[in-house]
Write a protein that holds these residues in place. Sequence first.
Motif, short mmCIF file in Angstrom:
data_model
loop_
_atom_site.label_atom_id
_atom_site.label_comp_id
_atom_site.label_asym_id
_atom_site.label_seq_id
_atom_site.Cartn_x
_atom_site.Cartn_y
_atom_site.Cartn_z
N VAL A 153 62.80 -16.71 34.88
CA VAL A 153 62.85 -18.15 35.37
C VAL A 153 61.62 -18.94 35.12
CG1 VAL A 153 63.17 -19.37 37.76
CG2 VAL A 153 64.24 -17.26 37.41
N LEU A 154 61.88 -19.96 34.61
CA LEU A 154 60.69 -21.02 34.09
C LEU A 154 60.42 -22.03 35.08
CD1 LEU A 154 61.82 -21.16 30.48
CD2 LEU A 154 60.47 -19.44 31.37
N ILE A 155 59.28 -22.22 35.70
CA ILE A 155 59.06 -23.36 36.45
C ILE A 155 57.99 -24.40 35.75
CG2 ILE A 155 57.91 -24.02 38.75
CD1 ILE A 155 58.65 -20.57 38.67
N PHE A 156 58.07 -25.91 35.56
CA PHE A 156 57.34 -26.61 34.93
C PHE A 156 56.82 -27.59 35.78
CE2 PHE A 156 57.60 -30.32 31.49
CZ PHE A 156 56.43 -29.84 31.02
N ASP A 157 55.50 -27.99 35.40
CA ASP A 157 54.88 -29.07 35.99
C ASP A 157 54.05 -29.80 35.00
OD1 ASP A 157 53.59 -30.68 37.92
OD2 ASP A 157 52.52 -29.33 39.01
N THR A 158 54.28 -31.06 34.57
CA THR A 158 53.38 -31.93 33.77
C THR A 158 52.25 -32.14 34.12
OG1 THR A 158 54.57 -33.93 34.39
CG2 THR A 158 55.60 -32.60 33.01
N GLY A 159 51.88 -32.57 35.27
CA GLY A 159 50.65 -33.56 35.65
C GLY A 159 50.84 -34.94 34.99
N TRP A 160 49.94 -35.73 35.52
CA TRP A 160 49.89 -37.27 35.34
C TRP A 160 49.62 -37.42 33.75
CZ3 TRP A 160 52.04 -41.62 36.64
CH2 TRP A 160 51.46 -42.96 35.84
N GLU A 161 50.44 -38.48 33.10
CA GLU A 161 49.94 -38.76 31.90
C GLU A 161 50.27 -40.27 31.69
OE1 GLU A 161 51.87 -36.35 28.85
OE2 GLU A 161 50.60 -34.78 29.49
N ASP A 162 49.47 -41.17 31.19
CA ASP A 162 49.79 -42.50 30.63
C ASP A 162 51.02 -42.92 30.12
OD1 ASP A 162 47.57 -43.33 32.11
OD2 ASP A 162 46.39 -43.76 30.41
N ASP A 163 51.32 -41.91 29.14
CA ASP A 163 52.89 -41.87 28.29
C ASP A 163 53.79 -41.03 29.06
OD1 ASP A 163 51.53 -39.40 27.56
OD2 ASP A 163 51.82 -40.01 25.57
N LEU A 164 53.80 -40.37 30.23
CA LEU A 164 54.60 -39.44 30.74
C LEU A 164 55.94 -40.21 30.80
CD1 LEU A 164 55.07 -36.75 32.26
CD2 LEU A 164 54.59 -38.11 34.27
N SER A 165 57.00 -39.22 30.28
CA SER A 165 58.48 -39.76 30.04
C SER A 165 59.45 -38.68 29.76
CB SER A 165 58.57 -40.60 28.87
OG SER A 165 58.53 -40.14 27.67
N ILE A 166 60.45 -38.86 30.25
CA ILE A 166 61.70 -37.79 30.06
C ILE A 166 61.76 -37.67 28.45
CG2 ILE A 166 64.19 -37.39 29.89
CD1 ILE A 166 64.22 -38.40 32.75
#
Length: 298
Positions: A153-166
């Motif tokens: 099972v995989l859990i993802f967390d990006t954190g903030w980035e100015d260019d954060l996008s799907i």
Amino acid sequence: MEFVGGVGYTNIDLIYSGMDRLPDTGEEVFAKRFEMHLGGGVPATLINTSRLGVPSKILTFVGNDFFSEFAKKSYAEYGAEIINLYQGSGMPVILTSVMVCNQDRSFTSYREEATASCCTAEDIYRHLSGAKLVSMHVGFLDVYKRLKEEGTVLIFDTGWEDDLSIEKYEDYLRLADYYLPNQKEALKITGTNTVEAAAEKLSAYFPQAIIKLDKDGCLLRNSAGTQFIPSMKGVTAVDSTGAGDAFMSGFMYGLFHGHPIEQCIRFGNVTGGTCVQGIGCLTKYVDEKTLLELAAAI
């Protein structure tokens, strides 16, 4: 033996706190306190899962420089065993200056080199193969694909980035079983204006769309509809650094033991709510007994 694991950079936080305000350009503001701590990321999450009694494998990068030696000492003090993947001669840890003011914070970070290039995907896969849960870190997509095929099972967390996008993280989002953004990150990555709209967009990727709402708890959207799971009561926030990593540790604890998703979120609200009551990512935490007691009161 079942375990949780992950690979991620070691962060060292240089924390300045007790300021009346953050400095503007060209200004100097003196802090009342300064501390140096092991910072957030995958290692911090897994230190906290191990504190909750969950067998945890921490894969990271430390060298022989001053800050790496501090990190090694800190890991030992937390009772965390690490698997060091670094084979270079530089400074592989990430340094972050954290300025904390009235519960808000600003960051400036520095990394000397791309440390992941000194190990192979096969090294990482070999250590994480057989994990029940893995906390994902950007840069190891091929490893996660192999683990997913094995049932991890995989859990993802990006954190903030100015260019954060799907678009930027679509491969990771399609692979992950869970994604745990906070409100600001969720609005940014989905390009929406409300958490409800963000949850609707994320539900195209996740049957359980989750958005952390800081002191307001957590939003959960699934086939049963949308609900808000409240935060832990009686929290006096001092520093929100590392709260997301702490939330993930409680959430992973719940998944590891097979709890319903709502209870996993309650566990995350407790571990995240506890973290913000101290300076740094790892100074305030709960043991398993306390976690169960506090989650039962939510």
